[in-house]
Design a protein around this motif. Structure first.
Motif, PDB file in Angstrom:
ATOM      1  N   ALA A   1     -16.440   6.902   1.712  1.00 39.50           N
ATOM      2  CA  ALA A   1     -15.220   7.288   0.340  1.00 39.50           C
ATOM      3  C   ALA A   1     -15.686   5.300  -0.048  1.00 39.50           C
ATOM      4  N   LEU A   2     -15.411   4.426   0.091  1.00 36.97           N
ATOM      5  CA  LEU A   2     -15.619   2.807  -0.745  1.00 36.97           C
ATOM      6  C   LEU A   2     -17.077   3.672  -1.873  1.00 36.97           C
ATOM      7  N   THR A   3     -15.758   2.543  -2.982  1.00 41.50           N
ATOM      8  CA  THR A   3     -16.684   2.283  -4.201  1.00 41.50           C
ATOM      9  C   THR A   3     -15.978   0.738  -4.394  1.00 41.50           C
ATOM     10  N   PRO A   4     -17.320   0.867  -5.491  1.00 42.54           N
ATOM     11  CA  PRO A   4     -16.841  -0.964  -5.790  1.00 42.54           C
ATOM     12  C   PRO A   4     -15.161  -1.192  -6.689  1.00 42.54           C
ATOM     13  N   GLU A   5     -13.988  -0.094  -6.609  1.00 46.52           N
ATOM     14  CA  GLU A   5     -13.383  -0.248  -6.992  1.00 46.52           C
ATOM     15  C   GLU A   5     -12.343  -0.269  -5.698  1.00 46.52           C
ATOM     16  N   THR A   6     -12.377   0.332  -5.260  1.00 44.35           N
ATOM     17  CA  THR A   6     -11.865   0.577  -3.575  1.00 44.35           C
ATOM     18  C   THR A   6     -11.144  -1.132  -2.530  1.00 44.35           C
ATOM     19  N   LYS A   7      -9.761  -1.235  -2.786  1.00 49.29           N
ATOM     20  CA  LYS A   7      -9.294  -2.310  -2.583  1.00 49.29           C
ATOM     21  C   LYS A   7      -8.434  -2.606  -1.677  1.00 49.29           C
ATOM     22  N   ALA A   8      -8.430  -1.630  -0.934  1.00 48.30           N
ATOM     23  CA  ALA A   8      -7.720  -1.151   0.301  1.00 48.30           C
ATOM     24  C   ALA A   8      -7.788  -0.234   1.543  1.00 48.30           C
ATOM     25  N   VAL A   9      -7.695  -0.175   2.913  1.00 49.35           N
ATOM     26  CA  VAL A   9      -7.727   1.118   3.334  1.00 49.35           C
ATOM     27  C   VAL A   9      -6.366   1.454   3.991  1.00 49.35           C
ATOM     28  N   PHE A  10      -5.926   2.645   4.073  1.00 47.29           N
ATOM     29  CA  PHE A  10      -4.173   2.931   4.497  1.00 47.29           C
ATOM     30  C   PHE A  10      -4.195   3.818   5.581  1.00 47.29           C
ATOM     31  N   VAL A  11      -4.592   3.386   6.984  1.00 52.51           N
ATOM     32  CA  VAL A  11      -4.279   4.121   7.823  1.00 52.51           C
ATOM     33  C   VAL A  11      -2.737   4.728   8.734  1.00 52.51           C
ATOM     34  N   GLU A  12      -2.533   5.299   8.724  1.00 48.90           N
ATOM     35  CA  GLU A  12      -1.563   6.356   9.530  1.00 48.90           C
ATOM     36  C   GLU A  12      -2.248   5.987  11.031  1.00 48.90           C
ATOM     37  N   THR A  13      -1.738   5.716  12.218  1.00 46.31           N
ATOM     38  CA  THR A  13      -1.851   6.468  13.341  1.00 46.31           C
ATOM     39  C   THR A  13      -1.418   5.877  14.835  1.00 46.31           C
ATOM     40  N   PRO A  14      -1.105   6.532  15.730  1.00 47.72           N
ATOM     41  CA  PRO A  14      -1.316   8.140  15.228  1.00 47.72           C
ATOM     42  C   PRO A  14      -0.867   8.783  14.245  1.00 47.72           C
ATOM     43  N   THR A  15      -1.117   9.469  13.725  1.00 51.03           N
ATOM     44  CA  THR A  15      -1.028  10.340  12.039  1.00 51.03           C
ATOM     45  C   THR A  15       0.035  11.181  12.519  1.00 51.03           C
ATOM     46  N   ASN A  16       0.386  11.816  11.160  1.00 47.87           N
ATOM     47  CA  ASN A  16       2.027  12.066  10.672  1.00 47.87           C
ATOM     48  C   ASN A  16       1.531  13.612   9.781  1.00 47.87           C
ATOM     49  N   PRO A  17       1.577  14.518  10.888  1.00 43.34           N
ATOM     50  CA  PRO A  17       1.491  15.108  12.689  1.00 43.34           C
ATOM     51  C   PRO A  17       0.459  15.783  12.735  1.00 43.34           C
ATOM     52  N   MET A  18      -0.573  15.271  12.585  1.00 47.11           N
ATOM     53  CA  MET A  18      -1.231  15.933  14.080  1.00 47.11           C
ATOM     54  C   MET A  18      -2.784  14.866  14.378  1.00 47.11           C
ATOM     55  N   MET A  19      -1.390  13.617  14.533  1.00 46.62           N
ATOM     56  CA  MET A  19      -1.959  12.591  15.739  1.00 46.62           C
ATOM     57  C   MET A  19      -3.215  12.266  16.110  1.00 46.62           C
ATOM     58  N   GLN A  20      -3.788  12.123  15.356  1.00 46.78           N
ATOM     59  CA  GLN A  20      -5.335  11.478  14.934  1.00 46.78           C
ATOM     60  C   GLN A  20      -4.790   9.961  15.540  1.00 46.78           C
ATOM     61  N   VAL A  21      -6.321   9.945  15.814  1.00 42.40           N
ATOM     62  CA  VAL A  21      -5.810   8.123  16.422  1.00 42.40           C
ATOM     63  C   VAL A  21      -7.208   6.966  15.717  1.00 42.40           C
ATOM     64  N   SER A  22      -6.983   6.670  14.945  1.00 41.35           N
ATOM     65  CA  SER A  22      -7.929   5.409  13.808  1.00 41.35           C
ATOM     66  C   SER A  22      -8.487   4.245  14.426  1.00 41.35           C
ATOM     67  N   ASP A  23      -9.876   3.781  15.046  1.00 41.37           N
ATOM     68  CA  ASP A  23      -9.711   3.003  15.499  1.00 41.37           C
ATOM     69  C   ASP A  23      -9.817   1.671  15.094  1.00 41.37           C
ATOM     70  N   ILE A  24      -8.958   0.749  14.771  1.00 42.06           N
ATOM     71  CA  ILE A  24      -8.364  -0.097  14.307  1.00 42.06           C
ATOM     72  C   ILE A  24      -9.455  -1.708  14.189  1.00 42.06           C
ATOM     73  N   ALA A  25      -9.220  -1.693  14.725  1.00 40.94           N
ATOM     74  CA  ALA A  25     -10.689  -3.181  15.280  1.00 40.94           C
ATOM     75  C   ALA A  25     -11.598  -2.745  14.365  1.00 40.94           C
ATOM     76  N   ALA A  26     -12.275  -1.533  14.538  1.00 44.50           N
ATOM     77  CA  ALA A  26     -13.950  -0.954  13.979  1.00 44.50           C
ATOM     78  C   ALA A  26     -12.991  -1.139  12.619  1.00 44.50           C
ATOM     79  N   ILE A  27     -12.272  -0.095  11.820  1.00 42.22           N
ATOM     80  CA  ILE A  27     -11.846  -0.260  10.589  1.00 42.22           C
ATOM     81  C   ILE A  27     -12.238  -1.826   9.920  1.00 42.22           C
ATOM     82  N   ALA A  28     -11.186  -2.266  10.412  1.00 40.98           N
ATOM     83  CA  ALA A  28     -10.866  -4.450  10.365  1.00 40.98           C
ATOM     84  C   ALA A  28     -12.789  -4.724  10.145  1.00 40.98           C
TER      85      ALA A  28
END
Length: 378
Positions: free
Chosen positions: A130-157
């Motif tokens: 999904a990244l493009t030259p115009e991408t400036k940030a990644v916004f993550v909910e973890t766990p997500t609301n409401p499906m409780m999905q978890v993202s790997d914060i360190a890997a995304i960092a």
């Protein structure tokens, strides 16, 4: 200092000479100058107030950030956050977001020239794609609301550092007691302080916590200019709530696990989404990046009539929006928190007419299970 102690004593600063154990409420809009070109450090409450400063330093300390800003609501915090970006910028975000955040993105920010790419942020390949030259940030909910999905914060960092992007993490569900995203590489943390930090369903608040000095200064400038600050009395209420954060989070989590285990055994419940169940697909990631699983459960009834019947029959658990308080609350995302999310997007991530979200409070686990059992007709 242990985080339990930090919750009680905050930043340890004293603002008067009375020996008051509770931080005073400085209910003043403005502050007198001792002389020309001189200041007490406080000039105008929109910019800073002693009660709010104590709260902000407390939250920054809990999250290991360099600065925190307290807002009149979580949405006020997100609105201020998005002022960091300019027309033409893109943000990659979790496709499973709180409905109010989705509404702000598409109802306010899109008309101001921002674009959003919603992906499953639990999948690193989807983020990269999904990244493009115009991408400036990644916004993550973890766990997500409401499906409780978890993202790997360190890997995304790691991806964000490689591409020079900001990583923003909404940490409302787990709080700094269970998860500290800045330690994992996040640049900015978002909180709805209304929820677990306040903990008593009696006031609104929001927070932004900055992990670095540069982004902190940029946010402070926007904060004082736009003026969405938290009032002194509400700042005091959130400080009072944080004092019991540790003990509340531990007890609520303990009860949530018991309820989640019970729900998995009910014939009228089709699926249970709780990150503390070993069957959750992101259980191991959760164990690696957080010290607890929290007290939020989403579950799917066998059919829509069962879901509606449960909502109308619960007595101890209140059918109400919000979460994180001492009272257990059950929500129907389809009609409440996510009503403004387009149907196609809702169905894609699993928000159906069968889905319910439960915020587990401090009541007896046995009483809560009895209430659910009676409502299900078991």
């Amino acid at each position: 200092m242990d985080i339990q102690t930090k919750c009680i004593h905050g930043d340890g600063a004293a603002y008067d000479t009375t020996g008051a154990v509770s931080v005073p409420i400085y209910q003043s809009a403005t502050f007198a100058h001792p002389g020309v070109g001189r200041s007490t450090g406080f000039d105008y409450t929109r910019v800073q107030n002693p009660t709010r400063e104590h709260l902000e330093k407390t939250v920054a300390g809990l999250e290991n950030g360099v600065d925190a800003m307290a807002f009149a609501s979580g949405m006020a915090a997100i609105g201020t956050l998005l002022e960091l970006f300019s027309p033409g910028d893109r943000i990659v975000a979790s496709d499973d977001l709180y409905g109010g955040t989705h509404r702000y993105f598409y109802g306010i920010s899109v008309k101001n020239g921002l674009s959003f790419d919603l992906v499953n942020t639990s999948n690193l390949d989807e983020i990269r794609a999904a990244l493009t030259p115009e991408t400036k940030a990644v916004f993550v909910e973890t766990p997500t609301n409401p499906m409780m999905q978890v993202s790997d914060i360190a890997a995304i960092a790691g991806i964000c550092r490689e591409k020079g992007l900001l990583l923003i993490v909404d940490n409302t569900f787990l709080t700094p007691y269970f998860q500290r995203p800045i330690d994992l590489g996040a640049d900015i943390i978002v909180h709805s302080g209304t929820k677990y930090l306040g903990g008593h369903n009696d006031t609104l608040a929001g927070f932004l916590v900055a992990g670095g000095k540069e982004v902190a200064e940029r946010l402070r400038y926007i904060y004082k200019t736009v003026g969405p600050c938290l009032a002194p009395f509400d700042s005091w209420l959130i400080l009072r709530g944080i004092k019991t954060l540790a003990i509340r989070m531990e007890k609520q989590q303990e009860t949530a696990l018991l309820i989640a285990q019970w729900l998995t055994k009910q014939k009228k419940i089709k699926a249970v989404h709780y990150v503390g169940l070993p069957s959750h697909p992101h259980y191991e990631i959760s164990k690696r990046q957080a010290s607890g699983f929290g007290a939020m459960i989403s579950f799917e009834a066998a059919d829509a009539p069962t879901a509606v019947r449960l909502l109308e029959r619960v007595r101890l658990i209140r059918y109400a929006e919000s979460l994180g308080g001492v009272e257990s609350l059950i929500t129907y995302p389809l009609l409440q928190t996510h009503a403004d999310v387009p149907e196609e997007q809702r169905l894609k991530i699993g928000i159906t007419d069968r889905l319910l979200r439960l915020s587990v409070g401090l009541e007896s686990a046995g009483d809560l299970i009895s209430d659910l059992s009676a409502a299900l007709g078991e």
